[in-house]
Write a protein that holds these residues in place. Structure first.
Motif, mmCIF file in Angstrom:
data_model
loop_
_atom_site.group_PDB
_atom_site.id
_atom_site.type_symbol
_atom_site.label_atom_id
_atom_site.label_comp_id
_atom_site.label_asym_id
_atom_site.label_seq_id
_atom_site.Cartn_x
_atom_site.Cartn_y
_atom_site.Cartn_z
ATOM 1 N N ARG A 99 11.114 2.088 -0.161
ATOM 2 C CA ARG A 99 10.630 1.445 1.063
ATOM 3 C C ARG A 99 9.104 1.416 1.112
ATOM 4 N N LEU A 100 8.515 2.500 0.645
ATOM 5 C CA LEU A 100 7.041 2.518 0.623
ATOM 6 C C LEU A 100 6.504 1.458 -0.329
ATOM 7 N N GLU A 101 7.145 1.343 -1.488
ATOM 8 C CA GLU A 101 6.691 0.340 -2.458
ATOM 9 C C GLU A 101 6.853 -1.068 -1.894
ATOM 10 N N ASN A 102 7.958 -1.274 -1.192
ATOM 11 C CA ASN A 102 8.145 -2.582 -0.547
ATOM 12 C C ASN A 102 7.059 -2.844 0.476
ATOM 13 N N LEU A 103 6.733 -1.786 1.228
ATOM 14 C CA LEU A 103 5.691 -1.916 2.250
ATOM 15 C C LEU A 103 4.364 -2.269 1.588
ATOM 16 N N SER A 104 4.094 -1.571 0.505
ATOM 17 C CA SER A 104 2.846 -1.803 -0.210
ATOM 18 C C SER A 104 2.812 -3.222 -0.777
ATOM 19 N N LEU A 118 0.580 5.103 7.115
ATOM 20 C CA LEU A 118 -0.152 6.362 6.892
ATOM 21 C C LEU A 118 -0.762 6.864 8.187
ATOM 22 N N ALA A 119 -1.342 5.928 8.953
ATOM 23 C CA ALA A 119 -1.986 6.332 10.212
ATOM 24 C C ALA A 119 -0.938 6.860 11.184
ATOM 25 N N ASN A 120 0.195 6.179 11.287
ATOM 26 C CA ASN A 120 1.235 6.596 12.239
ATOM 27 C C ASN A 120 1.850 7.932 11.882
ATOM 28 N N ASN A 121 1.751 8.298 10.626
ATOM 29 C CA ASN A 121 2.387 9.541 10.201
ATOM 30 C C ASN A 121 1.377 10.629 9.862
ATOM 31 N N ASP A 122 0.191 10.478 10.437
ATOM 32 C CA ASP A 122 -0.840 11.528 10.341
ATOM 33 C C ASP A 122 -1.089 11.978 8.912
ATOM 34 N N PHE A 123 -1.202 11.011 8.029
ATOM 35 C CA PHE A 123 -1.488 11.412 6.660
ATOM 36 C C PHE A 123 -2.944 11.795 6.523
ATOM 37 N N ASP A 124 -3.131 12.999 6.046
ATOM 38 C CA ASP A 124 -4.468 13.550 5.988
ATOM 39 C C ASP A 124 -5.103 13.211 4.639
ATOM 40 N N LEU A 125 -5.384 11.939 4.454
ATOM 41 C CA LEU A 125 -6.022 11.520 3.206
ATOM 42 C C LEU A 125 -7.493 11.263 3.499
ATOM 43 N N ASP A 126 -8.297 11.667 2.596
ATOM 44 C CA ASP A 126 -9.745 11.617 2.827
ATOM 45 C C ASP A 126 -10.308 10.296 2.263
ATOM 46 N N PRO A 127 -10.671 9.338 3.119
ATOM 47 C CA PRO A 127 -11.168 8.068 2.579
ATOM 48 C C PRO A 127 -12.491 8.278 1.839
ATOM 49 N N ALA A 166 -1.605 14.859 -6.885
ATOM 50 C CA ALA A 166 -1.503 13.558 -7.548
ATOM 51 C C ALA A 166 -1.123 13.734 -9.017
ATOM 52 N N LEU A 167 -0.306 14.770 -9.266
ATOM 53 C CA LEU A 167 -0.016 15.100 -10.666
ATOM 54 C C LEU A 167 0.659 13.955 -11.419
ATOM 55 N N GLU A 168 1.514 13.224 -10.722
ATOM 56 C CA GLU A 168 2.207 12.112 -11.388
ATOM 57 C C GLU A 168 1.189 11.082 -11.872
ATOM 58 N N LEU A 169 0.215 10.761 -11.014
ATOM 59 C CA LEU A 169 -0.815 9.791 -11.390
ATOM 60 C C LEU A 169 -1.723 10.362 -12.467
ATOM 61 N N VAL A 170 -2.065 11.640 -12.323
ATOM 62 C CA VAL A 170 -2.948 12.266 -13.313
ATOM 63 C C VAL A 170 -2.281 12.232 -14.682
ATOM 64 N N SER A 171 -0.980 12.572 -14.707
ATOM 65 C CA SER A 171 -0.293 12.625 -16.008
ATOM 66 C C SER A 171 -0.224 11.249 -16.652
ATOM 67 N N ARG A 172 -0.239 10.202 -15.833
ATOM 68 C CA ARG A 172 -0.191 8.845 -16.401
ATOM 69 C C ARG A 172 -1.590 8.236 -16.517
ATOM 70 N N VAL A 184 -7.861 7.913 -5.620
ATOM 71 C CA VAL A 184 -6.654 7.100 -5.741
ATOM 72 C C VAL A 184 -6.768 5.848 -4.875
ATOM 73 N N PRO A 185 -6.540 4.666 -5.464
ATOM 74 C CA PRO A 185 -6.548 3.467 -4.632
ATOM 75 C C PRO A 185 -5.338 3.460 -3.704
ATOM 76 N N LEU A 186 -5.505 2.781 -2.599
ATOM 77 C CA LEU A 186 -4.452 2.791 -1.582
ATOM 78 C C LEU A 186 -3.085 2.433 -2.163
ATOM 79 N N ALA A 187 -3.041 1.425 -3.038
ATOM 80 C CA ALA A 187 -1.745 0.977 -3.564
ATOM 81 C C ALA A 187 -1.017 2.093 -4.313
ATOM 82 N N ARG A 188 -1.778 3.067 -4.840
ATOM 83 C CA ARG A 188 -1.125 4.134 -5.603
ATOM 84 C C ARG A 188 -0.870 5.383 -4.764
ATOM 85 N N ILE A 189 -1.237 5.277 -3.526
ATOM 86 C CA ILE A 189 -0.987 6.390 -2.624
ATOM 87 C C ILE A 189 0.522 6.640 -2.494
ATOM 88 N N VAL A 190 1.300 5.576 -2.756
ATOM 89 C CA VAL A 190 2.760 5.695 -2.670
ATOM 90 C C VAL A 190 3.259 6.924 -3.421
#
Ligand code: SF4
Length: 468
Positions: A99-104, A118-127, A166-172, A184-190
């Motif tokens: 669902r997140l990927e579809n949203l993205s 992300l905003a509605n779910n209080d995601f604490d990501l540092d822009p 972000a280990l999955e992204l780091v490993s790839r 991490v770019p927004l699209a990969r925040i998924v």
């Protein structure tokens, strides 16, 4: 999304349990598609279709409310044991990620849908500030798969997260890492959000497990039975009237069952069949598991009785058989007691059920209940696939992926089944009757019937329902 049902002022009627079953139907579909190892694009398309078929409401506000309620009710139902928790966690995480990927994907180029989520779910990501982005411009643009033009780079919002998140992204190598921070770019925040969801849901399930006993006890007359039975309720194809059966002269009979056992039964049922032929009897759990399977495959009460009587009376008299066993067979077929229509066991019920007593009982799932050595010896004895195939099956078994092991068994024993007309692979690895039905169709199509050529014709759409 993670901890709060946010349904404070809504009432969900317990008799709407069908809605929870529809949600569960989607989770089962996910499991089934993973079992079949579908390519990502096919997985996406089929999951979208399942969501559309089962979770679409004409009113968006009702859709969201019922979706959330279904998730939390199934969460309560599936917290009870480690196996159930593991199953629910795996399917929910796949659904959440989809669902997140579809949203993205469906959002505009600035990912407004994902940002809103992300905003509605209080995601604490540092822009990452514009200045810092400029400072790291060269490095960020060198990350493979990132923005492809300077314009796209300027419009891409980056976030900074601790690299352990972000280990999955780091490993790839799909993000830039500096001083322990992943950019991490927004699209990969998924990927990161999905990992957080997994951790949060896993913790919630463990917490819920701690209080389940008390809640089920306090609400014994209301929701206790519903929650306890929910994981075994049917959600297979075409619920609630899905069927695998035979009819008329072409039905599965006492005369055809032996040939079909070797040709088309999954390992669990082959073992029960062999146990019955060898010992001329089956213990209670085995009689239930095998008897309901035969009934689900279309065997009539008369043929069921005849088949069991033929074996049992090798070690007892007909009177003894009639006195001790025929009642329970009639009961299974709804002819005695409360005359209920009992459904065949699905894989989950068999796998999570009581393990068989070694050497005495034959019920259960060999992939789950046999130790590595015994299973490996059995696969070799039955000449299932090549050595490499058997290694794959064993590695699924060792990883606790029993249904994947079973699906692999089907795959190697039915080469190119996906391209054979009329073979429905839905449910293979999820239900012994689906395995059997697919195998019989395969042999009928390939060999003009094989062992069952003139004797059996499986049909979908009539007969008895399967519990999934
Ligand atoms: Fe039987 Fe299901 Fe186990 Fe396969 S996974 S052996 S069909 S219980």
């Amino acid at each position: 999304m993670f901890d709060n049902p946010a349904l404070n002022h809504h009432h969900i009627h317990l008799n709407n349990s069908l809605l929870f079953l529809l949600y569960k139907q989607v989770l089962r579909k996910i499991e089934e598609m993973k079992t079949r190892n579908l390519p990502p694009e096919t997985f996406r398309t089929q999951l979208d279709a399942s969501i559309k078929a089962n979770l679409t409401s004409t009113q968006q506000k009702h859709k969201t409310k019922l979706d959330v309620a279904s998730h939390f009710i199934l969460r309560a139902a599936y917290c009870r044991t480690e196996d159930l928790r593991r199953w629910f966690l795996a399917q929910e995480c796949r659904l959440f990620r989809h669902r997140l990927e579809n949203l993205s994907r469906s959002s505009s180029t600035n990912n407004s849908g994902l940002r809103e989520f992300l905003a509605n779910n209080d995601f604490d990501l540092d822009p990452v500030s514009r200045e810092e982005k400029e400072r790291l411009s060269d490095k960020l643009q060198k990350v493979p798969g990132g923005p492809t033009s300077p314009g796209e780079f300027i419009n891409t919002q980056y976030y900074r997260v601790p690299f352990v998140q972000a280990l999955e992204l780091v490993s790839r190598r799909e993000c830039y890492v500096e001083n322990g921070q992943a950019y991490v770019p927004l699209a990969r925040i998924v990927s990161i959000v999905a990992a957080k969801f997994r951790v949060a849901l896993s913790k919630s399930l463990a917490l819920a497990a701690g209080v389940f006993g008390q809640v089920a006890h306090d609400e014994a007359s209301r929701i206790g039975p519903l929650l306890k039975s929910m994981n075994s309720q049917y959600t297979g194809p075409g619920a609630p009237n899905a069927v695998m059966g035979t009819d008329g002269e072409n039905a599965l009979t006492a005369a055809t069952v032996d040939a079909l056992a070797d040709q088309s039964m999954p390992l669990c049922m082959q073992q029960l069949h062999q146990g019955l032929k060898r010992d001329h009897k089956l213990k209670h759990q085995g009689r239930l598991q095998f008897g309901l399977f035969l009934k689900g495959a279309g065997m009539s009460l008369e043929e069921h009785t005849l088949f069991f009587q033929r074996e049992f009376t090798r070690i007892m008299t007909s009177e003894q058989f009639n006195k001790s066993y025929s009642y329970s067979i009639r009961h299974m077929h709804g002819k005695e007691g409360k005359r209920a229509s009992y459904t065949p066991y699905n894989c989950m019920k068999i796998i999570f059920g009581n393990p068989p007593q070694s050497g005495v009982e034959h019920h259960g799932c060999p992939y789950k209940h046999y130790d590595d050595q015994n299973l490996s010896a059995l696969l070799t004895k039955l000449k299932i696939g090549s050595v490499a195939d058997r290694d794959v099956i064993m590695s699924h078994k060792k990883d606790g992926n029993f249904q994947l092991a079973c699906a692999k068994h089907f795959e190697v024993s039915h080469p190119s089944a996906t391209s054979v007309d009329g073979v429905n692979l839905d449910g293979v690895g999820n239900h012994p009757n689906a395995w059997f039905s697919a195998s019989v169709s395969y042999h009928n199509a390939k060999n003009g019937g094989g062992a069952s050529s003139s004797n059996i014709e499986l049909k979908q759409g009539q007969g008895v329902a399967m519990a999934m």
